[in-house]
Design a protein around this motif. Structure first.
Motif, PDB file in Angstrom:
ATOM      1  N   ILE A 172       0.844  -1.205   0.000  1.00  0.00           N
ATOM      2  CA  ILE A 172       0.000   0.000   0.000  1.00  0.00           C
ATOM      3  C   ILE A 172       0.875   1.249   0.000  1.00  0.00           C
ATOM      4  O   ILE A 172       0.632   2.202  -0.754  1.00  0.00           O
ATOM      5  CB  ILE A 172      -0.939   0.000   1.224  1.00  0.00           C
ATOM      6  N   ARG A 173       1.894   1.250   0.836  1.00  0.00           N
ATOM      7  CA  ARG A 173       2.804   2.402   0.900  1.00  0.00           C
ATOM      8  C   ARG A 173       3.541   2.578  -0.414  1.00  0.00           C
ATOM      9  O   ARG A 173       3.701   3.696  -0.906  1.00  0.00           O
ATOM     10  CB  ARG A 173       3.804   2.202   2.039  1.00  0.00           C
ATOM     11  N   GLN A 174       4.011   1.481  -0.994  1.00  0.00           N
ATOM     12  CA  GLN A 174       4.763   1.542  -2.244  1.00  0.00           C
ATOM     13  C   GLN A 174       3.911   2.062  -3.390  1.00  0.00           C
ATOM     14  O   GLN A 174       4.362   2.880  -4.199  1.00  0.00           O
ATOM     15  CB  GLN A 174       5.308   0.149  -2.565  1.00  0.00           C
ATOM     16  N   VAL A 175       2.664   1.617  -3.440  1.00  0.00           N
ATOM     17  CA  VAL A 175       1.772   2.013  -4.538  1.00  0.00           C
ATOM     18  C   VAL A 175       1.312   3.459  -4.393  1.00  0.00           C
ATOM     19  O   VAL A 175       1.210   4.194  -5.383  1.00  0.00           O
ATOM     20  CB  VAL A 175       0.547   1.074  -4.595  1.00  0.00           C
ATOM     21  N   GLY A 176       1.035   3.883  -3.165  1.00  0.00           N
ATOM     22  CA  GLY A 176       0.422   5.197  -2.977  1.00  0.00           C
ATOM     23  C   GLY A 176       1.361   6.336  -2.699  1.00  0.00           C
ATOM     24  O   GLY A 176       0.938   7.495  -2.696  1.00  0.00           O
ATOM     25  N   GLN A 177       2.665   6.069  -2.469  1.00  0.00           N
ATOM     26  CA  GLN A 177       3.561   7.158  -2.093  1.00  0.00           C
ATOM     27  C   GLN A 177       4.010   7.972  -3.301  1.00  0.00           C
ATOM     28  O   GLN A 177       3.976   7.500  -4.435  1.00  0.00           O
ATOM     29  CB  GLN A 177       4.787   6.601  -1.366  1.00  0.00           C
ATOM     30  N   GLY A 178       4.432   9.197  -3.049  1.00  0.00           N
ATOM     31  CA  GLY A 178       4.952  10.056  -4.101  1.00  0.00           C
ATOM     32  C   GLY A 178       3.864  10.823  -4.834  1.00  0.00           C
ATOM     33  O   GLY A 178       2.668  10.547  -4.702  1.00  0.00           O
ATOM     34  N   LEU A 179       4.280  11.797  -5.612  1.00  0.00           N
ATOM     35  CA  LEU A 179       3.334  12.633  -6.347  1.00  0.00           C
ATOM     36  C   LEU A 179       2.634  11.865  -7.461  1.00  0.00           C
ATOM     37  O   LEU A 179       1.563  12.270  -7.914  1.00  0.00           O
ATOM     38  CB  LEU A 179       4.065  13.845  -6.939  1.00  0.00           C
ATOM     39  N   ASN A 180       3.231  10.775  -7.905  1.00  0.00           N
ATOM     40  CA  ASN A 180       2.622   9.953  -8.955  1.00  0.00           C
ATOM     41  C   ASN A 180       1.995   8.680  -8.402  1.00  0.00           C
ATOM     42  O   ASN A 180       1.681   7.767  -9.146  1.00  0.00           O
ATOM     43  CB  ASN A 180       3.672   9.584 -10.011  1.00  0.00           C
ATOM     44  N   GLY A 181       1.834   8.630  -7.086  1.00  0.00           N
ATOM     45  CA  GLY A 181       1.269   7.438  -6.480  1.00  0.00           C
ATOM     46  C   GLY A 181      -0.166   7.193  -6.911  1.00  0.00           C
ATOM     47  O   GLY A 181      -0.934   8.127  -7.130  1.00  0.00           O
ATOM     48  N   ASN A 182      -0.517   5.922  -7.036  1.00  0.00           N
ATOM     49  CA  ASN A 182      -1.867   5.533  -7.431  1.00  0.00           C
ATOM     50  C   ASN A 182      -2.730   5.418  -6.173  1.00  0.00           C
ATOM     51  O   ASN A 182      -2.847   4.352  -5.572  1.00  0.00           O
ATOM     52  CB  ASN A 182      -1.829   4.205  -8.190  1.00  0.00           C
ATOM     53  N   VAL A 183      -3.322   6.549  -5.777  1.00  0.00           N
ATOM     54  CA  VAL A 183      -4.099   6.591  -4.541  1.00  0.00           C
ATOM     55  C   VAL A 183      -5.329   5.689  -4.634  1.00  0.00           C
ATOM     56  O   VAL A 183      -5.722   5.056  -3.646  1.00  0.00           O
ATOM     57  CB  VAL A 183      -4.521   8.042  -4.221  1.00  0.00           C
ATOM     58  N   GLY A 184      -5.928   5.604  -5.794  1.00  0.00           N
ATOM     59  CA  GLY A 184      -7.108   4.768  -5.960  1.00  0.00           C
ATOM     60  C   GLY A 184      -6.808   3.302  -5.725  1.00  0.00           C
ATOM     61  O   GLY A 184      -7.533   2.614  -4.974  1.00  0.00           O
ATOM     62  N   TYR A 185      -5.733   2.813  -6.322  1.00  0.00           N
ATOM     63  CA  TYR A 185      -5.369   1.405  -6.142  1.00  0.00           C
ATOM     64  C   TYR A 185      -4.901   1.141  -4.717  1.00  0.00           C
ATOM     65  O   TYR A 185      -5.209   0.098  -4.131  1.00  0.00           O
ATOM     66  CB  TYR A 185      -4.282   1.032  -7.136  1.00  0.00           C
ATOM     67  N   ALA A 186      -4.162   2.089  -4.135  1.00  0.00           N
ATOM     68  CA  ALA A 186      -3.731   1.940  -2.743  1.00  0.00           C
ATOM     69  C   ALA A 186      -4.941   1.888  -1.808  1.00  0.00           C
ATOM     70  O   ALA A 186      -4.948   1.126  -0.832  1.00  0.00           O
ATOM     71  CB  ALA A 186      -2.812   3.099  -2.350  1.00  0.00           C
ATOM     72  N   SER A 187      -5.971   2.659  -2.116  1.00  0.00           N
ATOM     73  CA  SER A 187      -7.189   2.631  -1.296  1.00  0.00           C
ATOM     74  C   SER A 187      -7.896   1.293  -1.426  1.00  0.00           C
ATOM     75  O   SER A 187      -8.414   0.754  -0.444  1.00  0.00           O
ATOM     76  CB  SER A 187      -8.129   3.769  -1.719  1.00  0.00           C
TER      77      SER A 187
END
Length: 293
Positions: A250-265
């Motif tokens: 979750i942290r790897q997918v959602g971190q950073g300005l280009n993180g995929n917040v939807g998939y991390a959620s």
């Protein structure tokens, strides 16, 4: 004596209610909503339905994370359910020096998990204490890649989790053992029951509720493991990310300005549903127990 106004209790509970709504309920609901979008940190997302959830089943890293979590649960639940009970039986006896013994086993609980994991890293490094000692005794020809190999890294993380949790669950069992009547043990001894038989027939049934609770807590904690694997793998999740936990993913997918917040959620929602299962199981077991009673 003047009575309080009807709204006085509401003023007292208002701060707690606001805290729960703002920092608990709203983030939870917002995470569910975001899981159906392709949101990014700096861009509002579009509704994409169940695409994020479908994506999980084809995500190799999610498969690794689920495997890690399942292994963690399978190994940690029995160890952290049985070993603390045996320790509690040992330290509940009143003998000289037992207080020091109890403190020794409880000390890892109050130590920072990050600090302990760093010490673990120093111990199991290729040039660490464990490898150097084994080589000095001639048990190894070359260092074992404890923190590089997938399964050795997972074993080291599990060992750290078990070692750090022993003291906490030992205290829980000590409280439960106080409710087991001494007369039951005395009656069993009069009937000729040995120590092992008394343990199975008297002690275990007496602490059954605590065992179920500890099993559920350990299972949930194992699903949510992060720090141990994060520090021991130096944030990489092992070779090819094979030792990633769900929280690390979750942290790897959602971190950073280009993180995929939807998939991390979506991953967060999946983790929540998985972690709820042990709690539902223990509630069902308690209900069955009451029905039989």
């Amino acid at each position: 004596m003047r009575s309080h106004k009807w709204y006085t209790p509401w003023f007292l509970v208002a701060p707690a209610v606001v805290w729960v709504l703002v920092f608990g309920l709203w983030p939870f609901l917002n995470t569910i909503l975001l899981s159906f979008t392709d949101s990014r940190p700096l861009r509002p997302g579009d509704f994409i339905g169940f695409d994020n959830y479908v994506k999980m089943f084809g995500d190799e890293l999610f498969g690794y994370a689920m495997t890690t979590s399942v292994i963690y649960v399978i190994v940690c639940v029995p160890l952290l359910t049985i070993l603390p009970l045996l320790l509690a039986l040992l330290v509940e006896k009143v003998i000289p020096g037992i207080s020091l013994f109890r403190t020794t086993f409880y000390f890892p609980v109050i130590a920072s998990v990050v600090v302990v994991a760093l010490i673990w890293t120093w111990m199991f490094d290729s040039r660490g204490v464990v490898n150097q000692t084994l080589q000095a005794f001639g048990l190894l020809d070359k260092p074992v890649a404890f923190l590089v190999d997938r399964w050795w890294l997972l074993a080291c993380a599990i060992l750290l989790t078990v070692w750090k949790g022993l003291g906490y669950y030992m205290v829980v069992y000590l409280a439960a053992l106080g409710n087991v009547g001494r007369e039951l043990h005395e009656a069993a001894m009069l009937d000729g029951a040995g120590a092992f038989r008394r343990f199975i027939s008297v002690t275990v049934p007496g602490v059954r509720g605590a065992m179920l609770l500890i099993s559920a807590l350990v299972a949930v904690a194992a699903m949510r493991v992060f720090t141990e694997l994060q520090v021991l793998s130096n944030g990489t999740g092992g070779p090819g990310g094979q030792d990633l936990s769900i929280v690390m993913l979750i942290r790897q997918v959602g971190q950073g300005l280009n993180g995929n917040v939807g998939y991390a959620s979506a991953l967060s929602v999946a983790l929540f549903l998985i972690a709820v299962l042990p709690l539902v199981a223990i509630a069902w077991m308690n209900r069955e127990k009451k029905a039989m009673a």
